[in-house]
Design an enzyme around this catalytic site. Sequence first.
Site, mmCIF file in Angstrom:
data_model
loop_
_atom_site.group_PDB
_atom_site.id
_atom_site.type_symbol
_atom_site.label_atom_id
_atom_site.label_comp_id
_atom_site.label_asym_id
_atom_site.label_seq_id
_atom_site.Cartn_x
_atom_site.Cartn_y
_atom_site.Cartn_z
ATOM 1 C CG ASP A 30 -1.733 1.205 1.415
ATOM 2 O OD1 ASP A 30 -2.324 1.657 0.428
ATOM 3 O OD2 ASP A 30 -1.778 1.733 2.548
ATOM 4 C CG ASP A 32 -2.099 7.564 1.002
ATOM 5 O OD1 ASP A 32 -1.075 8.157 0.643
ATOM 6 O OD2 ASP A 32 -3.214 7.757 0.476
#
Length: 266
Positions: A30, A32
Site C-alpha cells: 500500500d 498511504d
Amino acid sequence: MPFAPQIAGEEEPASDMAAPPDKKFLIFFDFDETIVDESSDDSVVRAAPGQVLPGWLKETYREGHYNEFMCRVLAYMGEQGVREEAIRGVIEKIPVSPGIPAVFQFLKAHQELFEIVLVSDANVYFIEAWLRAVGWRPLFRRIISNPASFNTCGHLVLQPFHTHSCPRCPANMCKRKIVREYLAQRAEERGGRPFERVFYVGDGANDYCPSVVLGPGDTAFPRREYPMHRHIVDMQRTQPGVFQATVVPWQSGEDITACLKKLLGR
C-alpha cells in the site's frame, strides 16, 4: 478488468535483452500510511489556499465515496489557482514511514527474487511523483491506483479505478479484486507457474480485504494497531482458521526486513 497502463500506471520499460527468469516472490505494498507516514490526500491540502479546505467542501464527503470527495477537492484547488509545481512540491515532502527505507534497500539488493507491486487508493500522480523523488520507482513492476493527470487548464483531474460488487470496499476500488486479477494475469504470463510466496504490506481496512485471499504459505504485514491489523485480529478471534496467511504486524519497516531476511536465510 485488464490492467491497462493508462489505468494502473506505467510499468518500467522492457529491455531488449532476453527476459530474466521468473522471480520467486511477489510483494504488494500500500502507499498511504504504509510506505509514507501520512495520507497523501490529506497532505495535498497543504498546497491549498491557507492550507485548509472550506467547510462547505468538507461537508460534501460521504462514507465509502472518498474518491468522489477528492475529485471535488482537486477541482477546488485548481479553481483557486493551485498548479502542478505546488502540488508536486507538497507530495515530494511527505515523510517516509519508520524503517521503510531499510525494506527497499533490502529489496533492491535482491531484485532478482522479488516482484514488487504497489496497490493504492491514492492516485497515480501522487505516487509516481513521490517514488521518483526518492529514487524508488524503478523497483516497482506496476503501480495500480486511481488515474490522475493534469488537464489543459492545469487542474489535476482524478478518476475512479474501477467498479466492483464488494460491500466492504469503497466504491472506486476493491483491492481484493485487484490482487486476484493480478495473480491470475501473472500466472498466465508465467506459463502457469505461481509465485512461491506472496506478501502484502498495508495498514488500512481496504488492505484487510485483499489479505484474506492470501494462502497458508503467504505473509500479511499489517501495520500494528491500524485497521488492517485490528480486522485480522478480529477474524482470528471470531473465525479461527479462516485467515490462512502468516501475520507479522509491524511498527517499523525493520520488522518487515527482519522477516524477509529470515525467509532468505540472511
